[in-house]
Design a protein around this motif. Structure first.
Motif, PDB file in Angstrom:
ATOM      1  N   GLU A  41       0.824  -1.219   0.000  1.00 55.64           N
ATOM      2  CA  GLU A  41       0.000   0.000   0.000  1.00 55.64           C
ATOM      3  C   GLU A  41       0.854   1.263   0.000  1.00 55.64           C
ATOM      4  OE1 GLU A  41      -4.263  -0.202   1.840  1.00 55.64           O
ATOM      5  OE2 GLU A  41      -2.826  -0.903   3.351  1.00 55.64           O
ATOM      6  N   GLY A  42       1.922   1.249  -0.787  1.00 57.70           N
ATOM      7  CA  GLY A  42       2.775   2.414  -0.925  1.00 57.70           C
ATOM      8  C   GLY A  42       3.828   2.580   0.153  1.00 57.70           C
ATOM      9  N   VAL A  43       3.891   1.675   1.124  1.00 61.10           N
ATOM     10  CA  VAL A  43       4.873   1.760   2.210  1.00 61.10           C
ATOM     11  C   VAL A  43       5.953   0.700   1.978  1.00 61.10           C
ATOM     12  CG1 VAL A  43       5.236   1.603   4.709  1.00 61.10           C
ATOM     13  CG2 VAL A  43       3.111   2.602   3.815  1.00 61.10           C
ATOM     14  N   ASP A  44       7.196   1.156   1.888  1.00 62.12           N
ATOM     15  CA  ASP A  44       8.318   0.243   1.639  1.00 62.12           C
ATOM     16  C   ASP A  44       8.673  -0.576   2.862  1.00 62.12           C
ATOM     17  OD1 ASP A  44       8.840   0.931  -1.020  1.00 62.12           O
ATOM     18  OD2 ASP A  44      10.138   2.593  -0.443  1.00 62.12           O
ATOM     19  N   PHE A  45       9.078  -1.814   2.611  1.00 65.00           N
ATOM     20  CA  PHE A  45       9.666  -2.639   3.660  1.00 65.00           C
ATOM     21  C   PHE A  45      10.997  -2.007   4.078  1.00 65.00           C
ATOM     22  CE2 PHE A  45       8.261  -7.388   3.625  1.00 65.00           C
ATOM     23  CZ  PHE A  45       6.950  -7.020   3.857  1.00 65.00           C
ATOM     24  N   SER A  46      11.355  -2.202   5.325  1.00 68.28           N
ATOM     25  CA  SER A  46      12.664  -1.764   5.816  1.00 68.28           C
ATOM     26  C   SER A  46      13.733  -2.734   5.291  1.00 68.28           C
ATOM     27  CB  SER A  46      12.671  -1.761   7.348  1.00 68.28           C
ATOM     28  OG  SER A  46      12.576  -3.097   7.824  1.00 68.28           O
ATOM     29  N   ALA A  47      14.994  -2.357   5.485  1.00 72.76           N
ATOM     30  CA  ALA A  47      16.105  -3.225   5.072  1.00 72.76           C
ATOM     31  C   ALA A  47      16.039  -4.561   5.809  1.00 72.76           C
ATOM     32  CB  ALA A  47      17.427  -2.531   5.331  1.00 72.76           C
ATOM     33  N   GLU A  48      15.646  -4.512   7.084  1.00 75.47           N
ATOM     34  CA  GLU A  48      15.535  -5.742   7.870  1.00 75.47           C
ATOM     35  C   GLU A  48      14.418  -6.640   7.324  1.00 75.47           C
ATOM     36  OE1 GLU A  48      15.419  -2.624   9.437  1.00 75.47           O
ATOM     37  OE2 GLU A  48      17.551  -2.650   9.944  1.00 75.47           O
ATOM     38  N   GLU A  49      13.313  -6.034   6.952  1.00 77.68           N
ATOM     39  CA  GLU A  49      12.191  -6.824   6.408  1.00 77.68           C
ATOM     40  C   GLU A  49      12.559  -7.431   5.057  1.00 77.68           C
ATOM     41  OE1 GLU A  49       8.174  -4.732   8.121  1.00 77.68           O
ATOM     42  OE2 GLU A  49       9.423  -3.527   6.781  1.00 77.68           O
ATOM     43  N   ILE A  50      13.295  -6.683   4.240  1.00 76.48           N
ATOM     44  CA  ILE A  50      13.745  -7.225   2.948  1.00 76.48           C
ATOM     45  C   ILE A  50      14.663  -8.414   3.196  1.00 76.48           C
ATOM     46  CG2 ILE A  50      15.194  -6.748   0.925  1.00 76.48           C
ATOM     47  CD1 ILE A  50      12.382  -5.655   0.634  1.00 76.48           C
ATOM     48  N   ALA A  51      15.566  -8.299   4.150  1.00 77.55           N
ATOM     49  CA  ALA A  51      16.460  -9.419   4.491  1.00 77.55           C
ATOM     50  C   ALA A  51      15.658 -10.611   4.986  1.00 77.55           C
ATOM     51  CB  ALA A  51      17.482  -8.977   5.540  1.00 77.55           C
ATOM     52  N   ASP A  52      14.615 -10.350   5.767  1.00 79.44           N
ATOM     53  CA  ASP A  52      13.755 -11.407   6.290  1.00 79.44           C
ATOM     54  C   ASP A  52      12.955 -12.075   5.172  1.00 79.44           C
ATOM     55  OD1 ASP A  52      12.714 -13.015   8.316  1.00 79.44           O
ATOM     56  OD2 ASP A  52      11.072 -11.631   8.749  1.00 79.44           O
ATOM     57  N   CYS A  53      12.692 -11.349   4.117  1.00 73.30           N
ATOM     58  CA  CYS A  53      11.935 -11.882   2.974  1.00 73.30           C
ATOM     59  C   CYS A  53      12.674 -13.038   2.313  1.00 73.30           C
ATOM     60  CB  CYS A  53      11.706 -10.760   1.965  1.00 73.30           C
ATOM     61  SG  CYS A  53      10.765 -11.251   0.521  1.00 73.30           S
ATOM     62  N   ALA A  54      13.987 -13.026   2.363  1.00 73.59           N
ATOM     63  CA  ALA A  54      14.787 -14.065   1.721  1.00 73.59           C
ATOM     64  C   ALA A  54      14.834 -15.363   2.501  1.00 73.59           C
ATOM     65  CB  ALA A  54      16.202 -13.552   1.512  1.00 73.59           C
ATOM     66  N   LYS A  55      14.331 -15.364   3.730  1.00 71.50           N
ATOM     67  CA  LYS A  55      14.392 -16.562   4.567  1.00 71.50           C
ATOM     68  C   LYS A  55      13.409 -17.611   4.145  1.00 71.50           C
ATOM     69  CE  LYS A  55      16.151 -14.228   8.611  1.00 71.50           C
ATOM     70  NZ  LYS A  55      15.936 -13.874   9.981  1.00 71.50           N
TER      71      LYS A  55
END
Length: 117
Positions: free
Chosen positions: A103-117
């Motif tokens: 909804e137009g709000v970017d994930f943080s760097a930590e959330e992006i890193a968590d996405c790869a798990k």
């Protein structure tokens, strides 16, 4: 005396009208009770940028249909999963996600890193 052919036709006509009215009512209630679009401006609910171009124009990841062009994928909200899980499922199908927006709000760097798990 009543004409039986005319009486049957009248009954059939009334039944048809009643059926159409009932159908219209059901459609009207369905439209009134259906949820509003997740994004009022008509844009995608989810947006992802990938490290490499998506291999396909459409990617289905855990029930969410993503439309992809080059390294950008977008999807409407069709899932009750938490956004991190939506990101993870896309990453499993499409490869590394470098940016993810809900909804137009970017994930943080930590959330992006968590996405790869």
């Amino acid at each position: 005396m009543l004409n039986p052919a005319k009486s049957n036709r009248s009954l059939a006509t009334r039944a048809s009208i009643a059926g159409l009215a009932l159908g219209w009512t059901a459609l009207s209630f369905g439209a009134a009770l259906s949820p509003a679009p997740a994004s009022a401006d008509g844009g995608p609910y989810y947006r992802a940028e990938l490290a490499q171009p998506a291999g396909e124009a459409t990617i289905i990841a855990r029930g969410t249909a993503w439309s992809c062009q080059d390294t950008v994928c977008a999807a409407p909200k069709k899932s009750n999963l938490r956004p991190i899980h939506v990101c993870r499922h896309l990453a499993k199908k499409a490869g590394e996600v470098t940016r993810f927006t809900v909804e137009g709000v970017d994930f943080s760097a930590e959330e992006i890193a968590d996405c790869a798990k």
